[in-house]
Design an enzyme around this catalytic site. Sequence first.
Site, mmCIF file in Angstrom:
data_model
loop_
_atom_site.group_PDB
_atom_site.id
_atom_site.type_symbol
_atom_site.label_atom_id
_atom_site.label_comp_id
_atom_site.label_asym_id
_atom_site.label_seq_id
_atom_site.Cartn_x
_atom_site.Cartn_y
_atom_site.Cartn_z
ATOM 1 N N ARG A 23 53.299 68.393 58.902
ATOM 2 C CA ARG A 23 52.435 67.602 59.119
ATOM 3 C C ARG A 23 52.521 66.440 59.775
ATOM 4 O O ARG A 23 51.814 65.777 60.591
ATOM 5 C CB ARG A 23 52.119 66.612 57.592
ATOM 6 C CG ARG A 23 51.727 67.841 56.686
ATOM 7 C CD ARG A 23 51.526 66.913 55.335
ATOM 8 N NE ARG A 23 52.830 66.660 54.883
ATOM 9 C CZ ARG A 23 53.169 65.772 53.955
ATOM 10 N NH1 ARG A 23 52.240 65.234 53.350
ATOM 11 N NH2 ARG A 23 54.476 65.409 53.663
ATOM 12 N N GLN A 46 54.411 37.012 62.089
ATOM 13 C CA GLN A 46 53.105 37.607 62.701
ATOM 14 C C GLN A 46 53.515 39.059 63.373
ATOM 15 O O GLN A 46 54.567 39.295 64.012
ATOM 16 C CB GLN A 46 52.848 36.565 63.856
ATOM 17 C CG GLN A 46 51.754 37.073 64.671
ATOM 18 C CD GLN A 46 51.305 35.867 66.035
ATOM 19 O OE1 GLN A 46 51.462 34.768 65.416
ATOM 20 N NE2 GLN A 46 51.340 36.302 67.034
ATOM 21 N N ASP A 47 52.376 40.003 63.343
ATOM 22 C CA ASP A 47 52.637 41.265 63.874
ATOM 23 C C ASP A 47 51.718 41.137 65.081
ATOM 24 O O ASP A 47 50.298 40.870 65.201
ATOM 25 C CB ASP A 47 52.212 42.287 62.977
ATOM 26 C CG ASP A 47 53.478 42.620 62.168
ATOM 27 O OD1 ASP A 47 54.328 41.988 62.032
ATOM 28 O OD2 ASP A 47 53.317 43.685 61.167
ATOM 29 N N ASN A 48 52.020 41.835 66.268
ATOM 30 C CA ASN A 48 51.242 41.858 67.297
ATOM 31 C C ASN A 48 50.985 43.370 67.931
ATOM 32 O O ASN A 48 52.164 44.355 67.534
ATOM 33 C CB ASN A 48 52.006 41.192 68.757
ATOM 34 C CG ASN A 48 52.097 39.728 68.375
ATOM 35 O OD1 ASN A 48 51.122 39.052 67.584
ATOM 36 N ND2 ASN A 48 53.037 38.988 68.830
ATOM 37 N N ARG A 59 53.838 43.608 81.452
ATOM 38 C CA ARG A 59 53.806 42.485 80.807
ATOM 39 C C ARG A 59 55.122 41.845 80.449
ATOM 40 O O ARG A 59 55.978 42.079 80.049
ATOM 41 C CB ARG A 59 53.123 42.780 79.480
ATOM 42 C CG ARG A 59 51.795 43.422 79.774
ATOM 43 C CD ARG A 59 51.218 43.876 78.131
ATOM 44 N NE ARG A 59 49.950 44.740 78.326
ATOM 45 C CZ ARG A 59 48.879 44.008 78.211
ATOM 46 N NH1 ARG A 59 48.563 42.847 78.224
ATOM 47 N NH2 ARG A 59 47.683 44.854 78.308
ATOM 48 N N HIS A 62 58.140 36.961 79.235
ATOM 49 C CA HIS A 62 57.898 35.834 78.275
ATOM 50 C C HIS A 62 58.667 35.208 77.245
ATOM 51 O O HIS A 62 59.716 35.944 76.938
ATOM 52 C CB HIS A 62 56.572 36.341 77.543
ATOM 53 C CG HIS A 62 55.450 36.900 78.285
ATOM 54 N ND1 HIS A 62 54.565 37.789 77.867
ATOM 55 C CD2 HIS A 62 54.790 36.675 79.462
ATOM 56 C CE1 HIS A 62 53.670 38.306 78.868
ATOM 57 N NE2 HIS A 62 53.857 37.434 79.893
ATOM 58 N N LYS A 72 61.959 38.592 67.820
ATOM 59 C CA LYS A 72 61.134 39.938 67.924
ATOM 60 C C LYS A 72 61.509 41.360 67.413
ATOM 61 O O LYS A 72 62.837 41.729 68.268
ATOM 62 C CB LYS A 72 60.555 40.150 69.355
ATOM 63 C CG LYS A 72 59.507 38.947 69.902
ATOM 64 C CD LYS A 72 59.272 38.986 71.171
ATOM 65 C CE LYS A 72 58.419 37.871 71.590
ATOM 66 N NZ LYS A 72 57.953 37.745 73.142
ATOM 67 N N HIS A 119 61.507 38.126 77.450
ATOM 68 C CA HIS A 119 61.086 39.713 77.158
ATOM 69 C C HIS A 119 59.842 40.283 77.706
ATOM 70 O O HIS A 119 58.861 39.476 78.043
ATOM 71 C CB HIS A 119 60.566 39.595 75.355
ATOM 72 C CG HIS A 119 60.276 40.863 74.995
ATOM 73 N ND1 HIS A 119 58.728 41.114 74.693
ATOM 74 C CD2 HIS A 119 60.808 42.216 74.779
ATOM 75 C CE1 HIS A 119 58.774 42.623 74.220
ATOM 76 N NE2 HIS A 119 59.791 43.216 74.266
ATOM 77 N N TYR A 132 54.715 44.615 67.745
ATOM 78 C CA TYR A 132 55.933 43.716 67.386
ATOM 79 C C TYR A 132 55.934 42.913 66.483
ATOM 80 O O TYR A 132 54.806 42.444 66.398
ATOM 81 C CB TYR A 132 56.936 43.395 68.750
ATOM 82 C CG TYR A 132 55.876 42.640 69.608
ATOM 83 C CD1 TYR A 132 55.802 41.182 69.687
ATOM 84 C CD2 TYR A 132 54.774 43.375 70.641
ATOM 85 C CE1 TYR A 132 54.963 40.708 70.730
ATOM 86 C CE2 TYR A 132 54.189 42.597 71.332
ATOM 87 C CZ TYR A 132 54.037 41.245 71.418
ATOM 88 O OH TYR A 132 53.199 40.791 72.505
ATOM 89 N N LYS A 169 48.318 35.486 84.791
ATOM 90 C CA LYS A 169 49.286 34.681 84.206
ATOM 91 C C LYS A 169 50.824 35.174 84.854
ATOM 92 O O LYS A 169 51.688 34.532 85.516
ATOM 93 C CB LYS A 169 49.426 34.510 82.905
ATOM 94 C CG LYS A 169 50.591 33.878 82.137
ATOM 95 C CD LYS A 169 50.449 34.150 80.639
ATOM 96 C CE LYS A 169 51.913 33.639 80.131
ATOM 97 N NZ LYS A 169 51.850 33.915 78.545
ATOM 98 N N ASP A 170 51.057 36.408 84.751
ATOM 99 C CA ASP A 170 52.294 37.117 85.102
ATOM 100 C C ASP A 170 52.488 37.124 86.546
ATOM 101 O O ASP A 170 53.759 37.015 86.883
ATOM 102 C CB ASP A 170 52.728 38.519 84.381
ATOM 103 C CG ASP A 170 52.560 38.534 82.891
ATOM 104 O OD1 ASP A 170 53.054 37.435 82.329
ATOM 105 O OD2 ASP A 170 52.487 39.442 82.338
#
Length: 184
Positions: A23, A46-48, A59, A62, A72, A119, A132, A169-170
């Site tokens: 499965r 917090q989870d992102n 990305r 940061h 993280k 990161h 993360y 931003k980046d």
Amino acid sequence: MQVEKTALDGVVVLTPRRFGDDRGFFTEVWNKPVLKELGIDVDFVQDNHSYSAPKGTVRGLHFQAPPHAQDKLVRCGAGSVLDVAVDIRKSSSTYGKWVAVELSWENGKQLFVPKGFLHGFATLQPDSELLYKCSDVYAPETDGSVHFASETLGIDWGVAPEDAILSAKDAEAIQFSEFDSPFE
């Protein structure tokens, strides 16, 4: 849980065991008591979840400065990414050094990135997702970034800087040579 140390103190690769059958598979990606025994004693709050459609999306790099610095735990839920951590602890013997680890849903690897590191990641496949856990909530007043292609860092992202797909931003982030780290 398999643990691999990296060249940067505190940054570790964690590969949870997978239990598979016809499965698919089941894996336990976070277990506080198990990770505490391995020296990672973090309360995540917090989870992102990040989704990047095109291959070559970058990305980062940061960070969040104290008092809202974040540990993280990063993993790839779909596709694959090159995940990068850069040491920005001024007193560290590895200040300005980096490690890069391929995270994919196939290999199941996770990267633990403690406070005091930049990161970022580059997508190696289209439709890649990064999930993360963070030890502090997003605090925009402490948010910062360094340009991913800073020459003094020399990171090989697997994508030419001129071909990278970036946020505004980046793209406008400062060079590492101009960066004054808030981490002693």
